[in-house]
Design a protein around this motif. Sequence first.
Motif, short mmCIF file in Angstrom:
data_model
loop_
_atom_site.label_atom_id
_atom_site.label_comp_id
_atom_site.label_asym_id
_atom_site.label_seq_id
_atom_site.Cartn_x
_atom_site.Cartn_y
_atom_site.Cartn_z
N MET A 73 27.89 19.46 -10.43
CA MET A 73 27.91 20.54 -9.46
C MET A 73 28.88 20.15 -8.35
SD MET A 73 24.68 22.28 -7.47
CE MET A 73 23.84 22.88 -8.89
N ASP A 74 29.79 21.05 -8.04
CA ASP A 74 30.76 20.73 -7.00
C ASP A 74 30.22 21.08 -5.61
OD1 ASP A 74 30.82 23.46 -7.38
OD2 ASP A 74 32.95 23.66 -7.00
N VAL A 75 30.92 20.68 -4.59
CA VAL A 75 30.50 20.84 -3.20
C VAL A 75 30.41 22.31 -2.82
CG1 VAL A 75 31.11 20.35 -0.81
CG2 VAL A 75 31.49 18.61 -2.56
N PHE A 76 31.33 23.13 -3.27
CA PHE A 76 31.34 24.55 -2.92
C PHE A 76 30.07 25.24 -3.44
CE2 PHE A 76 32.37 28.98 -3.97
CZ PHE A 76 32.69 29.44 -2.70
N THR A 77 29.68 24.93 -4.66
CA THR A 77 28.47 25.52 -5.25
C THR A 77 27.23 25.09 -4.47
OG1 THR A 77 29.55 25.45 -7.41
CG2 THR A 77 27.18 25.79 -7.39
N MET A 78 27.18 23.84 -4.07
CA MET A 78 26.04 23.34 -3.30
C MET A 78 25.95 24.04 -1.94
SD MET A 78 26.04 19.29 -4.21
CE MET A 78 24.81 18.93 -3.00
N VAL A 79 27.09 24.25 -1.28
CA VAL A 79 27.10 24.93 0.01
C VAL A 79 26.61 26.37 -0.15
CG1 VAL A 79 28.58 25.80 1.87
CG2 VAL A 79 28.86 23.45 1.03
N VAL A 80 27.08 27.04 -1.18
CA VAL A 80 26.66 28.42 -1.44
C VAL A 80 25.16 28.47 -1.70
CG1 VAL A 80 26.87 30.35 -3.05
CG2 VAL A 80 28.92 29.21 -2.22
N LEU A 81 24.63 27.56 -2.49
CA LEU A 81 23.19 27.52 -2.77
C LEU A 81 22.37 27.26 -1.51
CD1 LEU A 81 23.00 25.65 -6.19
CD2 LEU A 81 22.46 28.03 -5.73
N ILE A 82 22.83 26.35 -0.67
CA ILE A 82 22.12 26.05 0.58
C ILE A 82 22.08 27.28 1.48
CG2 ILE A 82 22.21 24.71 2.72
CD1 ILE A 82 23.23 22.36 1.00
N VAL A 83 23.22 27.95 1.62
CA VAL A 83 23.28 29.16 2.45
C VAL A 83 22.37 30.24 1.86
CG1 VAL A 83 24.78 31.04 3.20
CG2 VAL A 83 25.56 28.67 3.38
N LEU A 84 22.37 30.38 0.56
CA LEU A 84 21.53 31.37 -0.10
C LEU A 84 20.04 31.07 0.11
CD1 LEU A 84 21.47 33.85 -1.97
CD2 LEU A 84 21.41 32.26 -3.88
N ILE A 85 19.66 29.82 -0.04
CA ILE A 85 18.26 29.44 0.15
C ILE A 85 17.81 29.68 1.60
CG2 ILE A 85 16.68 27.45 0.20
CD1 ILE A 85 18.25 26.39 -2.26
N VAL A 86 18.64 29.32 2.55
CA VAL A 86 18.30 29.53 3.96
C VAL A 86 18.19 31.03 4.27
CG1 VAL A 86 19.13 29.26 6.33
CG2 VAL A 86 19.23 27.33 4.74
N SER A 87 19.10 31.82 3.73
CA SER A 87 19.08 33.27 3.98
C SER A 87 17.82 33.91 3.40
CB SER A 87 20.31 33.93 3.36
OG SER A 87 21.48 33.44 3.96
N VAL A 88 17.47 33.53 2.18
CA VAL A 88 16.27 34.08 1.55
C VAL A 88 15.02 33.65 2.33
CG1 VAL A 88 14.83 33.98 -0.52
CG2 VAL A 88 17.29 34.31 -0.73
N GLY A 89 14.98 32.39 2.77
CA GLY A 89 13.85 31.91 3.56
C GLY A 89 13.70 32.66 4.87
N THR A 90 14.80 32.88 5.55
CA THR A 90 14.77 33.62 6.82
C THR A 90 14.31 35.06 6.60
OG1 THR A 90 16.57 32.25 7.66
CG2 THR A 90 16.14 34.32 8.81
N ALA A 91 14.83 35.70 5.57
CA ALA A 91 14.42 37.08 5.27
C ALA A 91 12.94 37.15 4.93
CB ALA A 91 15.26 37.63 4.12
N ALA A 92 12.44 36.17 4.18
CA ALA A 92 11.02 36.15 3.82
C ALA A 92 10.15 35.97 5.06
CB ALA A 92 10.76 35.03 2.81
N GLN A 93 10.56 35.10 5.97
CA GLN A 93 9.79 34.91 7.21
C GLN A 93 9.73 36.19 8.03
OE1 GLN A 93 11.76 31.60 9.09
NE2 GLN A 93 10.15 30.17 8.48
N LYS A 94 10.86 36.87 8.15
CA LYS A 94 10.89 38.11 8.92
C LYS A 94 10.01 39.18 8.26
CE LYS A 94 15.33 37.50 11.17
NZ LYS A 94 16.68 38.03 11.38
N TYR A 95 10.07 39.23 6.93
CA TYR A 95 9.25 40.22 6.21
C TYR A 95 7.77 39.96 6.45
CZ TYR A 95 6.91 42.57 2.36
OH TYR A 95 6.06 43.33 1.63
#
Length: 72
Positions: free
Chosen positions: A1-23
């Motif tokens: 797994m390259d660095v770009f894919t890891m960064v995208v996954l981290i951003v995606l996980i944080v975004s989904v977590g934040t959206a779930a908390q707000k919901y």
Amino acid sequence: MDVFTMVVLIVLIVSVGTAAQKYIKTRGQSERGSSAQDARIAKLEERVRALETVVTDHGFDLKRELRELERG
């Protein structure tokens, strides 16, 4: 797994977590708000029933007419 894919996954996980908390937070507030509204509606319905009882009482018209006569 390259660095770009890891960064995208981290951003995606944080975004989904934040959206779930707000919901979850918003859903909890709306449930509390609806229960408060339900209590207020129940109280108003009780007051309307009491007023209906007074107005439909047979002696109500007589009492009103007596008060009008007393006023002149």
